[in-house]
Write an enzyme that holds these catalytic residues in place. Structure first.
Site, PDB file in Angstrom:
ATOM      1  N   ASP A 104       6.860 -43.858  15.116  1.00  0.00           N
ATOM      2  CA  ASP A 104       7.998 -43.658  14.238  1.00  0.00           C
ATOM      3  C   ASP A 104       8.521 -42.248  14.535  1.00  0.00           C
ATOM      4  O   ASP A 104       7.792 -41.411  15.065  1.00  0.00           O
ATOM      5  CB  ASP A 104       7.559 -43.789  12.781  1.00  0.00           C
ATOM      6  CG  ASP A 104       8.700 -43.591  11.811  1.00  0.00           C
ATOM      7  OD1 ASP A 104       9.774 -44.186  12.024  1.00  0.00           O
ATOM      8  OD2 ASP A 104       8.523 -42.838  10.843  1.00  0.00           O
TER       9      ASP A 104
ATOM     10  N   HIS B 129      13.059 -34.398   6.845  1.00  0.00           N
ATOM     11  CA  HIS B 129      13.889 -33.656   5.895  1.00  0.00           C
ATOM     12  C   HIS B 129      14.917 -34.568   5.230  1.00  0.00           C
ATOM     13  O   HIS B 129      15.738 -34.111   4.459  1.00  0.00           O
ATOM     14  CB  HIS B 129      14.619 -32.500   6.601  1.00  0.00           C
ATOM     15  CG  HIS B 129      13.714 -31.419   7.081  1.00  0.00           C
ATOM     16  ND1 HIS B 129      12.881 -30.711   6.247  1.00  0.00           N
ATOM     17  CD2 HIS B 129      13.514 -30.910   8.317  1.00  0.00           C
ATOM     18  CE1 HIS B 129      12.206 -29.806   6.941  1.00  0.00           C
ATOM     19  NE2 HIS B 129      12.567 -29.918   8.200  1.00  0.00           N
ATOM     20  N   GLY B 130      14.890 -35.849   5.573  1.00  0.00           N
ATOM     21  CA  GLY B 130      15.824 -36.804   5.007  1.00  0.00           C
ATOM     22  C   GLY B 130      17.110 -36.872   5.801  1.00  0.00           C
ATOM     23  O   GLY B 130      17.887 -35.933   5.818  1.00  0.00           O
TER      24      GLY B 130
ATOM     25  N   ASP C  85      10.924 -39.951  12.215  1.00  0.00           N
ATOM     26  CA  ASP C  85      10.920 -39.051  11.060  1.00  0.00           C
ATOM     27  C   ASP C  85       9.579 -39.125  10.339  1.00  0.00           C
ATOM     28  O   ASP C  85       9.178 -40.179   9.864  1.00  0.00           O
ATOM     29  CB  ASP C  85      12.060 -39.411  10.108  1.00  0.00           C
ATOM     30  CG  ASP C  85      13.422 -39.319  10.788  1.00  0.00           C
ATOM     31  OD1 ASP C  85      13.657 -38.340  11.512  1.00  0.00           O
ATOM     32  OD2 ASP C  85      14.243 -40.234  10.595  1.00  0.00           O
TER      33      ASP C  85
END
Length: 184
Positions: free
Chosen positions: A12, A21-22, A14
């Protein structure tokens, strides 16, 4: 039938490669997780391909475009290349079944927890999933790996709740820890 003789680490993005951090969409907000380059060097030195499989609902929600994602991906791959680490493939799904906008509003076989990205990448690159590994930070990653038939699954500890979901994976603190556990 062609023998599937390659093996891969499906990662993955993120939360595994970069700090989540979105809706990260540019190099200035992309922070590599500590130890990620060392971990990836170990992976390739053991003869595994690296394939990134990432849900990118930020595209579907209209936070950033596919072009911005593509630009960030080119930049990210260059960071690995500068360290002599080859990323075989980056797969992404921009769709979201409830929060997508326009053409991105759909339930997609490629959005994790569905295994579509893994299955398609494995087919294209001749990867034997039975000899492969998946590292993610959400249960949707683990579920996608299980559905694709990957036996070695690692869940990086994160702020996402993993309680009450099936077993069959190992918890770890980072990609580097997962790699060390796997090759121990």
């Amino acid at each position: 039938m062609t023998k599937l003789n390659r093996k891969a680490f499906f990662l993955d993005r993120d939360g595994v490669i970069n700090v989540d951090h979105g809706y990260v969409s540019s190099p200035d907000s992309f922070e590599f997780v500590a130890g990620v380059f060392e971990a990836c060097k170990i992976i390739v030195n053991h003869g595994y391909d690296i394939i990134i499989v990432t849900n990118q609902a930020g595209i579907g929600r209209g936070y950033y475009s596919e072009e911005q994602f593509a630009g960030l991906t080119v930049w990210m791959r260059e960071q690995f290349k500068e360290r002599d680490i080859h990323i075989t493939d980056v797969r992404y799904c921009p769709h979201h079944a409830t929060h997508g906008q326009g053409e991105y509003l759909k339930d997609c076989a490629f959005r994790k927890p569905n295994p579509g990205m893994i299955v398609a990448a494995a087919r294209e690159h001749g990867i034997n999933v039975a000899e492969s590994v998946l590292v993610g930070d959400k249960m949707s990653d683990i579920q996608a790996g299980q559905s694709a038939g990957i036996p070695a699954l690692f869940l990086v500890d994160s702020h996402y709740d993993a309680d009450g979901v099936a077993s069959g994976y190992q918890r770890c603190g980072s990609l580097l820890e997962a790699v060390r556990l796997y090759f121990a």
